[in-house]
Design a protein around this motif. Structure first.
Motif: not given
Length: 631
Positions: A26, A74, A97, A101, A213-214, A217, A321, A324
């Motif tokens: 990512n 997450a 955030q 995304y 941020e991955t 998660n 993302g 989520r």
């Protein structure tokens, strides 16, 4: 445990290599657009800008490492802010955030057709790149609504191939075209770029680190978050930094800064098609790498297909993302309940996917302006990162006496508080970068501030008119009864110990999740005596046995076709740790196995002390599974 279950594949949770590969897939994808977007502003100082951005990212990586280990859930900066401040600040971080995304979806999809232009030239420029990007978004949103899942093994494999390819380009470039003289002649201090352009280029260069941020998660899938998360983040930071330290040198050796007839300076890395390569900078590098003939053609096709594939997967990661974080925000009553609504057939949050991952990214994509997309990402990312840094500083102060299993470095001990220097310096860097974007970019300033204003107005109206709760209070959405209950069982927590009652609990949880495509968290606690620090080595092989126990739980899940995530923590008391874990994960139900106490030993307790504590304090439903003898 039956022999059939023991034969199932046990090693399914992510260790450091798998976490690194998935996160790099990512983060590393951004090289295919960040090089051109940054060169527009930085020109000959592009390598320097990436180094400065890399230092800020290193501090940000340390913040995320500590925060993610502390709250393995997450949410990233939104989760950190909830624990450090309140729900209003948490919403602000989550809304920033969401912008990240959306921009990630738009910019990754926008560059997919650029790299496929090796097969059809018009895909490099408007309107066909916008049309192609829109098709990519529509396709991925549809696939996610239907419920098609990507393969983790494919993602890991592509990430490794991608990293190897980037290293190969660097090595070929150093061998064939690297020129310190050309790099020196590219630099015109205060002129090309101007100092204002240079300062603006730093936050724009942070787009190179899209996807940090991955790691938050993925925390729920780490085998040992205390060890695996910090190592994986460190490896990702180093790998990305190495690429962005070296590849711009090669690119600016191949495509140097030149002076145009009207007196302006430019590099073809930052010039749009058909003359320049801002839309496909890595293909531009390949064309000017010093190779010719069949080898050049083969390398262009290979890089074009690889880049398009990596960007396609990065777009999908953004879609996932966005869905989520939308669900998480709706679960904490930050967004209306409609965004948790499931499709009747596919059991996926189709409204949030259509709106936040489909409609809004397409609107952002329509102008087809890569520099605007870059500065918009910087607006959201710098704000989100600044909140994350501030949260870690606040947590260190507010919970100064709390034991930390992992503490990032460097720190400064002052008046009884270990102040996180990485978070202080990182917060200053990201905060100032955000201000630079707001001050210098008019379009980004008004678009970004409008996004924030729309979000906070919606939040205030929803909280006061619908939820009837204070803006700063953490409120969880009630458990839904009826058809939508399928979503609630997507988040099941199962504490496990070495007893057959635990096996019965995992069996029951798997049956609950089988028809609902849910994931189960198998949770075991290593109780550490008060006279030992939490990270102390325990006598015997307690930790090894705990991992075996989690493997057994995953084997049961395999038998049912259910994904079971193992989670091992150290705590003083198991019951309190279970309650805390359910709160952190926003679990909808806890399934526990326990025998009934004998009547003469009960003393008011129906089950054991741990189960009774959870029943009294759990933030969600609790289901107790009794073994056949107890029943």
């Amino acid at each position: 445990m039956s022999r059939r279950r023991r034969q199932q594949r046990l090693e399914r949770v992510l260790g450091t290599p798998a976490l690194f590969s998935t996160a790099y897939g990512n983060v590393g994808s951004s090289i295919y657009y960040a090089l051109g977007v940054t060169a527009v502003f930085a020109l000959g100082l592009t390598p320097v800008v990436f180094v400065i951005a890399g230092v800020i990212f290193a501090a940000t990586a340390a913040t995320y490492a500590e925060g993610t280990v502390r709250f393995p859930e997450a949410g990233g900066s939104s989760s950190f802010a909830r624990h450090a401040f309140n729900e209003l600040v948490s919403f602000g971080a989550a809304w920033a955030q969401m912008l990240n995304y959306i921009i990630t979806i738009a910019i990754s999809a926008f560059f997919v057709p650029h790299y496929l232009s090796i097969f059809w030239g018009p895909l490099r420029q408007n309107p066909w790149d916008v049309v192609g990007g829109g098709i990519v978004i529509a396709l991925l949103v549809t696939l996610n609504i239907v419920g098609i899942q990507e393969s983790a093994k494919v993602n890991i494999g592509l990430a490794l191939v991608d990293f190897a390819t980037q290293v190969l380009l660097v090595l070929i470039g150093f061998a064939l075209i690297f020129s310190p003289h050309v790099l020196a002649s590219n630099i015109h201090f205060g002129v090309a770029p101007t100092w204002s352009q240079f300062l603006l280029a730093i936050p724009v260069a942070m787009i190179a680190y899209t996807g940090i941020e991955t790691v938050s998660n993925l925390a729920e899938e780490a085998r040992d978050p205390v060890k695996n998360i910090p190592r994986a983040i460190s490896f990702v930071a180093v790998a990305v930094f190495v690429i962005y330290l070296t590849l711009p040198w090669i690119a600016l050796s191949a495509l140097p800064v030149t002076k145009t007839a009207d007196g302006h300076y430019q590099t073809l890395l930052g010039v749009g098609p058909p003359e320049g390569f801002s839309n496909d900078p890595v293909l531009g590098l390949v064309e000017n790498l010093g190779v010719h003939g069949v080898m050049l053609s083969a390398l262009k096709v290979y890089v074009g297909i690889l880049a398009a594939t990596i960007l396609f997967i990065a777009t999908n990661a953004g879609v996932i993302g966005a869905s989520r974080i939308t669900y998480a925000m709706a679960s904490y009553r930050q967004l209306p309940e409609v965004f948790r609504r499931l499709h009747k057939t596919f059991k996926t949050p189709y409204i949030s996917l259509l709106f936040f991952a489909g409609v809004i990214p397409m609107i952002v994509l329509l102008p087809g302006k890569t520099d605007f997309l870059g500065t918009m990402y910087s607006f959201g990312a710098m704000l989100s990162f600044t909140v994350a840094h501030a949260s870690i500083v606040a947590l260190r102060y507010k919970k100064r006496d709390e034991e930390l299993i992992f503490r990032a470095r460097p720190n400064l001990r002052l008046r009884g508080v270990d102040w996180p220097l990485f978070a202080v310096l990182g917060g200053l860097g990201t905060g100032l970068s955000w201000l630079v974007v707001v001050v210098q970019e008019n379009a980004t300033r008004w678009a970004g501030l409008s996004w924030l204003a729309a979000g906070f107005v919606t939040y205030v109206i929803y909280r006061r008119r619908v939820v009837h709760a204070p803006l700063t209070e953490t409120v969880r959405a009630p458990i839904v009864i009826g058809p939508a209950v399928a979503l609630e069982y997507r988040n099941v927590l199962v504490p496990v110990v070495w007893r057959r009652e635990s096996e019965a609990a995992v069996d029951l949880a798997c049956r609950l999740a089988t028809e609902r495509r849910g994931a189960i968290v198998a949770f075991t606690v290593l109780e550490v005596p008060l006279d030992l620090p939490l990270d102390a080595d325990l006598p015997g092989d307690a930790e090894h046995k705990a991992h075996l126990l989690l493997d057994e739980a995953r084997a049961i899940g395999d038998a049912y076709g259910v994904d079971v995530i193992g989670r091992l923590v150290r705590a003083r008391k198991a019951g309190r740790a279970i309650v805390d874990e359910a709160e952190r994960r926003n679990s909808e139900i806890i399934v526990m196995g326990a025998p009934r106490q004998d009547a003469h030993r009960r003393r008011g307790r129906i089950f054991g002390g741990t189960v009774d504590l959870v029943l009294k304090n759990a933030p969600c439903r609790v289901m107790v599974a009794a073994a056949p003898r107890a029943a």
